[in-house]
Scaffold this active site. Structure first.
Site, PDB file in Angstrom:
ATOM      1  N   ASP A 118       0.851  -1.190   0.000  1.00  0.00           N
ATOM      2  CA  ASP A 118       0.000   0.000   0.000  1.00  0.00           C
ATOM      3  C   ASP A 118       0.886   1.240   0.000  1.00  0.00           C
ATOM      4  O   ASP A 118       1.798   1.365   0.832  1.00  0.00           O
ATOM      5  CB  ASP A 118      -0.911  -0.001   1.232  1.00  0.00           C
ATOM      6  CG  ASP A 118      -2.063   0.977   1.093  1.00  0.00           C
ATOM      7  OD1 ASP A 118      -2.369   1.371  -0.044  1.00  0.00           O
ATOM      8  OD2 ASP A 118      -2.667   1.334   2.123  1.00  0.00           O
ATOM      9  N   GLU A 191     -10.215   4.016   4.256  1.00  0.00           N
ATOM     10  CA  GLU A 191      -9.342   4.732   3.337  1.00  0.00           C
ATOM     11  C   GLU A 191      -9.807   4.402   1.926  1.00  0.00           C
ATOM     12  O   GLU A 191      -9.733   3.244   1.500  1.00  0.00           O
ATOM     13  CB  GLU A 191      -7.869   4.358   3.529  1.00  0.00           C
ATOM     14  CG  GLU A 191      -7.313   4.892   4.837  1.00  0.00           C
ATOM     15  CD  GLU A 191      -5.798   4.777   4.949  1.00  0.00           C
ATOM     16  OE1 GLU A 191      -5.232   5.471   5.815  1.00  0.00           O
ATOM     17  OE2 GLU A 191      -5.204   4.015   4.168  1.00  0.00           O
ATOM     18  N   GLU A 193      -9.359   4.074  -1.738  1.00  0.00           N
ATOM     19  CA  GLU A 193      -8.155   3.911  -2.553  1.00  0.00           C
ATOM     20  C   GLU A 193      -8.481   3.231  -3.881  1.00  0.00           C
ATOM     21  O   GLU A 193      -9.593   2.755  -4.100  1.00  0.00           O
ATOM     22  CB  GLU A 193      -7.123   3.066  -1.799  1.00  0.00           C
ATOM     23  CG  GLU A 193      -6.786   3.590  -0.414  1.00  0.00           C
ATOM     24  CD  GLU A 193      -5.584   2.905   0.205  1.00  0.00           C
ATOM     25  OE1 GLU A 193      -4.812   2.259  -0.548  1.00  0.00           O
ATOM     26  OE2 GLU A 193      -5.399   3.017   1.436  1.00  0.00           O
ATOM     27  N   ASP A 225      -8.864   0.376   2.481  1.00  0.00           N
ATOM     28  CA  ASP A 225      -7.852  -0.058   3.436  1.00  0.00           C
ATOM     29  C   ASP A 225      -8.325   0.326   4.835  1.00  0.00           C
ATOM     30  O   ASP A 225      -7.961   1.373   5.367  1.00  0.00           O
ATOM     31  CB  ASP A 225      -6.508   0.599   3.098  1.00  0.00           C
ATOM     32  CG  ASP A 225      -5.384   0.113   3.987  1.00  0.00           C
ATOM     33  OD1 ASP A 225      -5.402  -1.069   4.367  1.00  0.00           O
ATOM     34  OD2 ASP A 225      -4.484   0.918   4.300  1.00  0.00           O
ATOM     35  N   ARG A 229      -7.094   3.569  13.795  1.00  0.00           N
ATOM     36  CA  ARG A 229      -6.166   4.684  13.996  1.00  0.00           C
ATOM     37  C   ARG A 229      -5.525   4.673  15.382  1.00  0.00           C
ATOM     38  O   ARG A 229      -4.357   5.079  15.527  1.00  0.00           O
ATOM     39  CB  ARG A 229      -6.895   6.013  13.772  1.00  0.00           C
ATOM     40  CG  ARG A 229      -7.499   6.186  12.398  1.00  0.00           C
ATOM     41  CD  ARG A 229      -6.455   6.168  11.316  1.00  0.00           C
ATOM     42  NE  ARG A 229      -7.048   6.469  10.007  1.00  0.00           N
ATOM     43  CZ  ARG A 229      -6.399   6.382   8.864  1.00  0.00           C
ATOM     44  NH1 ARG A 229      -5.128   6.006   8.855  1.00  0.00           N
ATOM     45  NH2 ARG A 229      -6.994   6.655   7.714  1.00  0.00           N
ATOM     46  N   GLN A 232      -2.917   1.925  15.343  1.00  0.00           N
ATOM     47  CA  GLN A 232      -1.846   2.361  14.453  1.00  0.00           C
ATOM     48  C   GLN A 232      -0.956   3.419  15.112  1.00  0.00           C
ATOM     49  O   GLN A 232       0.276   3.374  14.997  1.00  0.00           O
ATOM     50  CB  GLN A 232      -2.459   2.924  13.166  1.00  0.00           C
ATOM     51  CG  GLN A 232      -1.450   3.400  12.140  1.00  0.00           C
ATOM     52  CD  GLN A 232      -2.125   4.019  10.906  1.00  0.00           C
ATOM     53  OE1 GLN A 232      -3.350   4.046  10.796  1.00  0.00           O
ATOM     54  NE2 GLN A 232      -1.328   4.516   9.991  1.00  0.00           N
ATOM     55  N   LYS A 245      -3.657  -2.082  10.422  1.00  0.00           N
ATOM     56  CA  LYS A 245      -4.059  -2.174   9.019  1.00  0.00           C
ATOM     57  C   LYS A 245      -4.367  -3.601   8.579  1.00  0.00           C
ATOM     58  O   LYS A 245      -5.097  -3.803   7.605  1.00  0.00           O
ATOM     59  CB  LYS A 245      -2.932  -1.638   8.124  1.00  0.00           C
ATOM     60  CG  LYS A 245      -2.607  -0.166   8.322  1.00  0.00           C
ATOM     61  CD  LYS A 245      -3.537   0.702   7.527  1.00  0.00           C
ATOM     62  CE  LYS A 245      -3.043   2.135   7.454  1.00  0.00           C
ATOM     63  NZ  LYS A 245      -3.904   2.965   6.594  1.00  0.00           N
ATOM     64  N   THR A 249      -8.615  -5.695   4.348  1.00  0.00           N
ATOM     65  CA  THR A 249      -8.545  -4.779   3.207  1.00  0.00           C
ATOM     66  C   THR A 249      -9.552  -5.287   2.190  1.00  0.00           C
ATOM     67  O   THR A 249      -9.453  -6.430   1.750  1.00  0.00           O
ATOM     68  CB  THR A 249      -7.140  -4.754   2.578  1.00  0.00           C
ATOM     69  OG1 THR A 249      -6.188  -4.345   3.558  1.00  0.00           O
ATOM     70  CG2 THR A 249      -7.097  -3.800   1.394  1.00  0.00           C
ATOM     71  N   GLU A 350      -9.443  12.452   8.233  1.00  0.00           N
ATOM     72  CA  GLU A 350      -9.343  13.791   7.660  1.00  0.00           C
ATOM     73  C   GLU A 350     -10.663  14.543   7.725  1.00  0.00           C
ATOM     74  O   GLU A 350     -10.695  15.743   8.036  1.00  0.00           O
ATOM     75  CB  GLU A 350      -8.889  13.704   6.208  1.00  0.00           C
ATOM     76  CG  GLU A 350      -7.508  13.127   6.008  1.00  0.00           C
ATOM     77  CD  GLU A 350      -7.285  12.799   4.547  1.00  0.00           C
ATOM     78  OE1 GLU A 350      -6.840  13.680   3.799  1.00  0.00           O
ATOM     79  OE2 GLU A 350      -7.575  11.648   4.162  1.00  0.00           O
TER      80      GLU A 350
END
Length: 405
Positions: A118, A191, A193, A225, A229, A232, A245, A249, A350
């Site tokens: 990734d 995420e 992607e 993904d 958090r 992580q 992670k 996925t 975000e």
């Protein structure tokens, strides 16, 4: 390219300029390879056997790997053959009995994933993350504009769209905590992607140049993904993502062949400073693909892939520049896709600015930050098609289930 005779397919997001591949099964039958046209699946095994294609056996396999390993000459030939079947009325009697409604089949994970890497290719995403976690420092780390940053993920937990995602457990330690604690993640995230599937591999010790991207990459999948958090944040120093992670996925069950994206290539936004020659910035191009992030049936973000800083070909070139081999079934992903605006951010990290600024109050009646049990997230993708309209890449869906004891 002439019009398809398949009812309802002409002008749709799955017209003959798309033709994604997948693996399907029906009750009592083994999984095998099909191609999507409109809201139907064409069973390629019996049709290719009837027409005595040299490679008809690859469509009887329970994954796309055998077909992908045949290489780009066969990929192009088979695509021309399928297009002819679905546009030539004289082929209708042969083909029509092997067209099945999507509702009558079960879709499977389309690829036996060999390795998974990734990347972190969006400048806007990387800058946002830097500002969230390092507000008093430079948003981008010193190496970011010199190479496509990435990490090796876990191929065994790549799952097909629709597979439930169990909330992961692990160690967490917040800034104010005296010691780490174990428990379910409380900051579970997405995420949005794009994933790239390698069809033709490369030998150990050899590099894949930017110019050879289409010789090796078979197609594209939507990819989520999933990210814990809090797990992580505690574990990633100094070696990077691991358990935060590796629990899941998700990828789409349709693989859009690279040839279908011929009208979607576009110039990169610009790379400054100029990357090293092996990353061939003069040859590298991006893709104009629109993404929708849907939470609970409501669109919360629209990340544009065309804003990505590093190109797919540069990612593959960097992945192999040290002589690492590429294998049939390798999957590499773009990293979170984010644009310049708040409603173009491809992660809840975000969108909520680290959980401090809840989003979506106008949609949900209350602000949201991270994923709750029962939440369903859908990622949708469209791109310009060769016929002048748009084509759809496979969606990626996942529902969050509670942590298990």
């Amino acid at each position: 390219m002439t019009t398809t005779w398949v009812e309802g397919a002409a002008g749709s997001l799955f017209d003959v300029d798309n033709l994604p591949y997948g693996v399907f099964s029906r009750p009592g039958e083994e999984p095998r390879v099909g191609v999507r046209i409109g809201e139907l699946v064409l069973d390629l095994a019996p049709v290719s056997a009837a027409e005595m294609l040299d490679v008809h056996h690859v469509f009887e396999e329970p994954s796309l790997n055998a077909f992908m390993a045949e290489g780009p000459r066969v990929w192009r030939s088979v695509r021309r053959w399928i297009t002819g079947l679905l546009t030539d009325e004289t082929e209708r009697d042969l083909v029509e009995p092997h067209l099945m409604p999507l509702a009558d089949v079960t879709l499977q994970l389309p690829v036996e994933v060999a390795d998974y890497v990734d990347f972190y290719a969006s400048e806007h995403h990387a800058s946002n993350v830097g500002r969230i976690f390092r507000p008093d420092a430079e948003a981008l780390l010193p190496n970011w504009k010199h190479l496509p940053v990435g990490y090796h993920g876990r191929a065994g937990t790549v799952v097909g769209s629709g597979t439930p995602v169990v909330r992961p457990c692990g160690q967490r330690k917040g800034p104010a905590d005296q010691a780490p604690a174990y428990g379910p993640s409380t900051r579970l995230d997405i995420e949005a992607e794009l994933g790239f599937v390698v069809g033709a591999g490369s030998p150990l010790g050899e590099r894949v140049p930017v110019s050879a991207f289409a010789d090796h990459v078979f197609g594209v999948v939507g990819l989520n993904d999933w990210s814990a958090r809090d797990i992580q944040a505690w574990e990633y120093v100094p070696l990077g993502p691991f358990l935060g992670k590796s629990f899941a996925t998700s990828i789409s069950q349709w693989v859009t062949p690279l040839e279908a994206l011929g009208a979607a290539w576009t110039d990169l936004p610009g790379q400054d400073p100029l990357p090293l020659p092996y990353l061939a910035p003069e040859e590298a191009r991006g893709l104009d693909i629109d993404i929708e992030v849907v939470l609970g049936g409501r669109v919360v973000s629209r990340p544009p892939y065309r804003t990505m800083y590093w190109s797919p070909a540069q990612m593959l070139a960097h992945l192999t520049v040290n002589g690492a081999s590429a294998r049939t079934g390798d999957l590499f992903a773009s990293g979170t896709v984010s644009g310049t605006e708040r409603d173009q951010r491809g992660s809840f990290l975000e969108l909520s600015w680290g959980g401090r600024e809840p989003f979506g109050e106008e949609l949900f009646g209350t602000g949201r930050t991270f994923l709750e049990d029962g939440d369903e997230v859908v990622l949708r993708y469209t791109a310009p098609g060769a016929l002048g309209g748009r084509i759809a890449l496979g969606e990626v869906t996942g529902r969050i289930e509670p942590a298990r004891p």
